[in-house]
Scaffold this active site. Sequence first.
Site, PDB file in Angstrom:
ATOM      1  N   GLY A  19      -4.345  -7.553   0.654  1.00  0.00           N
ATOM      2  CA  GLY A  19      -5.474  -7.207   1.504  1.00  0.00           C
ATOM      3  C   GLY A  19      -5.167  -6.248   2.635  1.00  0.00           C
ATOM      4  O   GLY A  19      -6.075  -5.879   3.390  1.00  0.00           O
ATOM      5  N   GLY A  21      -4.074  -3.157   2.223  1.00  0.00           N
ATOM      6  CA  GLY A  21      -4.381  -1.798   1.810  1.00  0.00           C
ATOM      7  C   GLY A  21      -3.242  -1.042   1.166  1.00  0.00           C
ATOM      8  O   GLY A  21      -3.290   0.179   1.070  1.00  0.00           O
ATOM      9  N   LYS A  22      -2.215  -1.749   0.669  1.00  0.00           N
ATOM     10  CA  LYS A  22      -1.067  -1.029   0.111  1.00  0.00           C
ATOM     11  C   LYS A  22      -1.436  -0.297  -1.182  1.00  0.00           C
ATOM     12  O   LYS A  22      -0.916   0.792  -1.447  1.00  0.00           O
ATOM     13  CB  LYS A  22       0.119  -1.964  -0.114  1.00  0.00           C
ATOM     14  CG  LYS A  22      -0.119  -3.148  -1.016  1.00  0.00           C
ATOM     15  CD  LYS A  22       1.125  -4.016  -1.081  1.00  0.00           C
ATOM     16  CE  LYS A  22       0.887  -5.242  -1.969  1.00  0.00           C
ATOM     17  NZ  LYS A  22      -0.104  -6.169  -1.368  1.00  0.00           N
ATOM     18  N   THR A  23      -2.351  -0.859  -1.986  1.00  0.00           N
ATOM     19  CA  THR A  23      -2.765  -0.168  -3.210  1.00  0.00           C
ATOM     20  C   THR A  23      -3.500   1.129  -2.867  1.00  0.00           C
ATOM     21  O   THR A  23      -3.248   2.178  -3.466  1.00  0.00           O
ATOM     22  CB  THR A  23      -3.661  -1.070  -4.066  1.00  0.00           C
ATOM     23  OG1 THR A  23      -2.909  -2.218  -4.497  1.00  0.00           O
ATOM     24  CG2 THR A  23      -4.177  -0.331  -5.294  1.00  0.00           C
ATOM     25  N   SER A  24      -4.402   1.066  -1.891  1.00  0.00           N
ATOM     26  CA  SER A  24      -5.129   2.275  -1.475  1.00  0.00           C
ATOM     27  C   SER A  24      -4.159   3.327  -0.954  1.00  0.00           C
ATOM     28  O   SER A  24      -4.277   4.520  -1.267  1.00  0.00           O
ATOM     29  CB  SER A  24      -6.149   1.928  -0.397  1.00  0.00           C
ATOM     30  OG  SER A  24      -7.127   1.031  -0.888  1.00  0.00           O
ATOM     31  N   ASP A  46       1.267  -5.273  -8.719  1.00  0.00           N
ATOM     32  CA  ASP A  46       0.447  -6.203  -7.942  1.00  0.00           C
ATOM     33  C   ASP A  46      -0.404  -7.035  -8.888  1.00  0.00           C
ATOM     34  O   ASP A  46      -1.139  -6.480  -9.715  1.00  0.00           O
ATOM     35  CB  ASP A  46      -0.448  -5.415  -6.987  1.00  0.00           C
ATOM     36  CG  ASP A  46      -1.146  -6.284  -5.966  1.00  0.00           C
ATOM     37  OD1 ASP A  46      -1.318  -7.492  -6.235  1.00  0.00           O
ATOM     38  OD2 ASP A  46      -1.523  -5.779  -4.900  1.00  0.00           O
ATOM     39  N   THR A 507      -9.205  -8.241  -2.392  1.00  0.00           N
ATOM     40  CA  THR A 507      -7.901  -8.831  -2.700  1.00  0.00           C
ATOM     41  C   THR A 507      -7.761 -10.254  -2.165  1.00  0.00           C
ATOM     42  O   THR A 507      -7.310 -11.147  -2.897  1.00  0.00           O
ATOM     43  CB  THR A 507      -6.768  -7.932  -2.171  1.00  0.00           C
ATOM     44  OG1 THR A 507      -6.863  -6.657  -2.810  1.00  0.00           O
ATOM     45  CG2 THR A 507      -5.407  -8.539  -2.474  1.00  0.00           C
TER      46      THR A 507
END
Length: 610
Positions: A19, A21-24, A46, A507
Site C-alpha cells: 500500500g 506505492g512501490k508497484t506504481s 508482489d 493493496t
Amino acid sequence: MNSFLDDPARFLFFTGKGGVGKTSLACATSVRLCRAGASVLLVSTDPASNVGQVFGQRIGNRIVEVGAVPGLSAMEIEPDAAAEAYRERVVGPVRGLLPEAEITAITEQLSGSCTTEIASFNEFTALLTDPGVMDGFDHVVFDTAPTGHTIRLLTLPGSWTDFLERGKGDASCLGPMAGLDKQRAVYADAVARLADAATTRLVLVARPQTSSLDEIARTSVELADVGMRNQWVVVNGMLSGAEDDDDLADPVATGFRRRQQAALDAMPDRLRGLPVETVPLRPENLVGVAALERLFEPVEDSTAPAHADPGGPSTAPDPLSDLVDQIEADGHGLVMTMGKGGVGKTTVAAAVAVELAARGHEVHLTTTDPAAHLIDTVAGEIPGLTVSRIDPDEASTEYRRRVIAGKGANLDEAGLAALEEDLRSPCTEEVAVFQAFSGVIHESRRRFVVVDTAPTGHTLLLLDATGSYHREIGRQMGDGGRFTTPLMRLQDPAQTKILIVTLAETTPVLEAAALQDDLRRAGIEPWAWVVNNSLAANGTGDAVLHRRAELEREELAAVRGGLAESVAVVPYSVEAPVGPEALRRLVSGSGAVVPGAVVPWAATQETTSS
C-alpha cells in the site's frame, strides 16, 4: 528531485510494505527509463501485483512486451503458484510413504510466508543469473525485494536435507529449504549481484507516516547487513501546498499536512543518512501510461476532480462505537487487532481499550509489535486500564536458548549455524511471542484483554501441526492434560473477537482478505473489519483529498459487499490520535473534522471562483 533515477543502476529493487506505492513507482520508473531510450524488464514478485492492470494488458508468469511502452517488457512471478509448485516438489516424493499426519504437518510447514518468499526468490534468481535473459535489457526493475533473512538463509553452508532429518518437528522455516542444495551456485551468483553497489540500487518506499518510516528503517539495516548498501529513500504521497494556505477553508487538508510533516521530522536517524526523495500525492489512480508519466511531476490545479458530492450512503461512516457497544455487552473477553503494517491497528486497539475503560471496565491492553508505542499512544493514565508490552526480542531470545540447548546439542558446526539462522526468522519470533502472551490471553475469562498484533493463521496452524504449543501450554498451566489452549480460545467466537484493520485502498484490502483466508484455515472467523483513516467518511475542501475520497468508494463497497460481516469505518482525523480524549473521539467519529469548519468541495470552489 528524483535523483534515484539519475545515473540509474542496472538492477533497481523497490521494497516497502503493502500500500505504500512501490508497484506504481516501479512501473513509473520503468516507463521513464524507456522514454530515455533504454530497454527495461519489469519483474514483480508482489502477491498483490497489479502490473497488468496498470498497463492494461495481461502480463502473467512469462516475459511479454508492454505494447504501450516501446522498449519495456514485464513479467509477474506469481508467488502463490510458485509456492504451490515448490510444495509439491518437496511433498510429492514422500506422499504415500509417510503417515497422513506427518504429510499434513510438512505441508503446513511449507504454507507460510517463508516458503512463498523462497519460492519467489528461486524464480527470480533464475532470471538474475540467466545471461540469455539479462543480456537483452539495459535495466531490470524489481517490484518487491527479498528480505535479508531469506538471502542469509539461502547462502548458509551445509546440507539442508540432512539437517531437516535431524531437526524435524520444529516450528521453523527450514522446511522450505529442502531440496535447494543443487541451487547453491545460482544463489551465490545472485547474492553477489545484489551486493554490488555499482550494479544494484535499493529503493526503500514509505508513506509519510511514522510506522511506515520505522519499517523501512528496519529493512534498511537488514538488507545492508547482507550487502545491499546502495540505498535510497522515497517518501510517497506527500500532499502538496503550504500548511497555512487553507487553515480556515479546510482543516482536514491542514491536519493531513501537519501529520505528514511531523512524521518526516521524526524520521529515524538510520534514514537521515540516506538520500531522501519525496513524491506528491496524486489525485488519481495510477493506471495507464499517461498517469505513470505524471507520477514524479508536481500536482497542478488542472488535475482537480470534477465537482461532486463526497457524501452519500456509500461513504457514510459506521462508527467504531457500534462495535465497542457489542464488545462491551459480553462483560469480558479477548479482542485482537490484526492487519498489515501501517494500517493503524495499534491506534484501533488503543481506542477500543480506552473506550472500554472509560465506560468503567477493567481492561488490559498489550502489544507484541516491536514498532508499537502503546504507552505513547494512550499518553495518560485511565482508571481501570493496564498497558503492557511483550518484548519480541526477549521472548525470541529465551525461545532460541531453549531450542539450541535441546535440538542443537548434537549438531555439527554447519547444522548449528543453520539452526541459529532459522531461529532468527519471523516465523520463530511469532511462535516465541505467542507462547509468551498465552498467559495474557488467559486473563480474558475475567476482564477485557485487547491485544495489538496477533500471530498469523499460518503460525497458529504450524504450532498446532507440530503439537509443540499444546504440550508447552499444558506444562505452563499444569492442568494434567485438561486445559484450553490459546488456539481453542481464539477459535471460540464467544470468547474472542478478531478485528481486521485495513485502509480503503486496493493493496491493503487485498492483504486483509488474504489474512482473513489465512485465519479461516486455522479455524478462526474474524468478527469484524475496521476501515481506518477514511477520507470518504469525511468532508474536505481540498481537491486532491476529495478525489482520493472518491477512489475509496469502490474498496468500501467491496468490504461491505461480502468481505466482512460487520464493518466500522473510521474517518480520517485532523488530529493525531494520541491521548485518551483523541482516542475516544476516534471511536465516536467526532474527531474527524473541526465542527462547522468544513464545507463541501464544490461549495469551496464556488466561493473561490466568486
